[in-house]
Design a protein around this motif. Structure first.
Motif, PDB file in Angstrom:
ATOM      1  N   LYS A 105     108.331  21.635  79.814  1.00 33.45           N
ATOM      2  CA  LYS A 105     109.561  21.211  80.468  1.00 33.45           C
ATOM      3  C   LYS A 105     109.447  21.486  81.958  1.00 33.45           C
ATOM      4  O   LYS A 105     108.904  22.513  82.374  1.00 33.45           O
ATOM      5  CB  LYS A 105     110.741  21.997  79.883  1.00 33.45           C
ATOM      6  N   PHE A 106     109.954  20.576  82.783  1.00 34.11           N
ATOM      7  CA  PHE A 106     109.920  20.762  84.233  1.00 34.11           C
ATOM      8  C   PHE A 106     110.941  21.828  84.630  1.00 34.11           C
ATOM      9  O   PHE A 106     112.140  21.587  84.610  1.00 34.11           O
ATOM     10  CB  PHE A 106     110.215  19.448  84.948  1.00 34.11           C
ATOM     11  N   LEU A 107     110.459  23.014  84.959  1.00 29.49           N
ATOM     12  CA  LEU A 107     111.322  24.135  85.349  1.00 29.49           C
ATOM     13  C   LEU A 107     110.776  24.757  86.636  1.00 29.49           C
ATOM     14  O   LEU A 107     110.002  25.724  86.595  1.00 29.49           O
ATOM     15  CB  LEU A 107     111.370  25.191  84.232  1.00 29.49           C
ATOM     16  N   PRO A 108     111.150  24.216  87.796  1.00 28.03           N
ATOM     17  CA  PRO A 108     110.652  24.765  89.061  1.00 28.03           C
ATOM     18  C   PRO A 108     111.152  26.194  89.266  1.00 28.03           C
ATOM     19  O   PRO A 108     112.346  26.460  89.102  1.00 28.03           O
ATOM     20  CB  PRO A 108     111.227  23.817  90.117  1.00 28.03           C
ATOM     21  N   ALA A 109     110.240  27.096  89.608  1.00 26.10           N
ATOM     22  CA  ALA A 109     110.605  28.500  89.844  1.00 26.10           C
ATOM     23  C   ALA A 109     110.865  28.692  91.333  1.00 26.10           C
ATOM     24  O   ALA A 109     109.945  28.924  92.125  1.00 26.10           O
ATOM     25  CB  ALA A 109     109.488  29.423  89.368  1.00 26.10           C
ATOM     26  N   LYS A 110     112.123  28.590  91.737  1.00 23.92           N
ATOM     27  CA  LYS A 110     112.493  28.647  93.152  1.00 23.92           C
ATOM     28  C   LYS A 110     112.479  30.096  93.635  1.00 23.92           C
ATOM     29  O   LYS A 110     113.015  30.977  92.966  1.00 23.92           O
ATOM     30  CB  LYS A 110     113.869  28.019  93.347  1.00 23.92           C
ATOM     31  N   PHE A 111     111.866  30.306  94.823  1.00 27.57           N
ATOM     32  CA  PHE A 111     111.734  31.693  95.277  1.00 27.57           C
ATOM     33  C   PHE A 111     112.053  31.917  96.751  1.00 27.57           C
ATOM     34  O   PHE A 111     112.199  33.061  97.183  1.00 27.57           O
ATOM     35  CB  PHE A 111     110.320  32.214  94.981  1.00 27.57           C
ATOM     36  N   PHE A 246     107.483  27.348  92.605  1.00 28.23           N
ATOM     37  CA  PHE A 246     106.201  27.330  91.902  1.00 28.23           C
ATOM     38  C   PHE A 246     106.271  26.362  90.732  1.00 28.23           C
ATOM     39  O   PHE A 246     107.296  26.234  90.069  1.00 28.23           O
ATOM     40  CB  PHE A 246     105.854  28.720  91.351  1.00 28.23           C
ATOM     41  N   LEU A 247     105.139  25.698  90.472  1.00 27.46           N
ATOM     42  CA  LEU A 247     104.951  24.918  89.260  1.00 27.46           C
ATOM     43  C   LEU A 247     103.671  25.400  88.591  1.00 27.46           C
ATOM     44  O   LEU A 247     102.665  25.653  89.271  1.00 27.46           O
ATOM     45  CB  LEU A 247     104.811  23.429  89.578  1.00 27.46           C
ATOM     46  N   THR A 248     103.706  25.519  87.285  1.00 29.90           N
ATOM     47  CA  THR A 248     102.512  25.958  86.559  1.00 29.90           C
ATOM     48  C   THR A 248     102.294  25.067  85.341  1.00 29.90           C
ATOM     49  O   THR A 248     103.225  24.413  84.869  1.00 29.90           O
ATOM     50  CB  THR A 248     102.643  27.433  86.116  1.00 29.90           C
ATOM     51  N   ASN A 249     101.066  25.045  84.846  1.00 29.23           N
ATOM     52  CA  ASN A 249     100.778  24.362  83.589  1.00 29.23           C
ATOM     53  C   ASN A 249     100.437  25.374  82.500  1.00 29.23           C
ATOM     54  O   ASN A 249      99.885  25.025  81.462  1.00 29.23           O
ATOM     55  CB  ASN A 249      99.639  23.338  83.760  1.00 29.23           C
TER      56      ASN A 249
END
Length: 290
Positions: A105-111, A246-249
């Motif tokens: 699921k597209f869940l951008p980790a905003k920091f 951040f985006l991760t796979n």
């Protein structure tokens, strides 16, 4: 009989030893190696967070590699990178491609809240710049604005803000945010476009030197001037405020997701603030008096 017992014991000891070795090699958030891809514009804050994580987890090794924002995203999709730093909003098509290829699921980790800023030579008579000037200048053959290149975060974000495609904009190029600052005085009629994190560290000598070389232009928007102080970033009043994420796979809780969690918790957010950026997650400091 005794020999048989010894053989059985040795057999089980070997099994236990092999099991321990496998466990040692298993992925984990507190040990292992990882590479983070980040646009050059926000390399400093990414490196600071990586250093903080490695101090907290000494068995980890994180390498920060600079790569243009669009190219880093493609590497993530093709499993050539485990984690990338982004700033622009992905299109619905890009989000769909991410979810299909990464199977997450597209869940951008905003920091952090960063910004694209406009700078003029130190002795320039300009004191501010308007949104209209920016829009018109990006359509002019004069190529008044200097960016650090195509496929990069600064150009992507300005294009998105102007509701244009980067290929439809006209601009000059000097590779590297620092190079733009250092060479801008050669082009007195030009305006540099850089990332705030290039020199946002308040007490860093190199940042101070770079800040002293240029004039940061407040942006006029709807009759008001906005600069990049913490309040304007926090409230997103400055028109070119951007949220880093951040985006991760990585689908499980290994080093990439461990790093993301660390960056978004209080300790990581303190590092963001020390970098001169606005933390995305604000923690209140409460004092109880008895």
């Amino acid at each position: 009989m005794r020999n048989s017992i010894k053989i059985v014991m040795l057999f089980y000891l070997c099994i236990i030893a092999i099991g321990c070795k496998k466990e040692d090699k298993s992925p984990s958030y507190h040990k292992g190696e990882m590479t983070i891809l980040t646009d050059e514009s926000f390399k400093s804050v990414t490196e600071a967070l990586a250093e903080g994580y490695m101090i907290n987890y000494p068995e980890t090794k994180i390498k920060v590699v600079t790569k243009k924002e669009d190219l880093g995203f493609l590497d993530l999709l093709h499993d050539k990178a485990r984690i990338v730093v982004m700033s622009r909003d992905l299109s619905p098509k890009e989000i769909r491609t991410y979810e299909e290829q990464v199977d997450l699921k597209f869940l951008p980790a905003k920091f952090a809240a960063d910004a694209v800023i406009f700078v003029a030579p130190k002795d320039s008579p300009k004191e501010s710049i308007s949104m209209q000037e920016i829009e018109e200048g990006m359509q002019s053959d004069d190529k008044k604005f200097i960016f650090d290149g195509t496929n990069a975060s600064n150009l992507n974000f300005v294009a998105q803000k102007l509701k244009k495609q980067p290929k439809d904009l006209k601009f000059s190029v000097i590779p590297g945010n620092k190079n733009i600052i250092e060479e801008l005085n050669k082009y007195p009629d030009k305006i540099g476009v850089i990332g705030l994190n290039t020199f946002s560290r308040p007490y860093d000598k190199e940042s101070e030197k770079l800040r002293d070389m240029v004039k940061i232009l407040p942006v006029e928007y709807k009759g008001k001037l906005y600069n990049t102080d913490f309040q304007n970033l926090r409230n997103m009043n400055y028109p070119f405020t951007r949220i880093l994420y951040f985006l991760t796979n990585e689908g499980n809780f290994n080093i990439a997701n461990g790093f993301i969690r660390y960056s978004c918790t209080q300790l990581g957010q303190m590092i963001v603030q020390k970098e001169g950026l606005q933390p995305y997650n604000i923690y209140r400091r409460e004092v109880q008096m008895r």
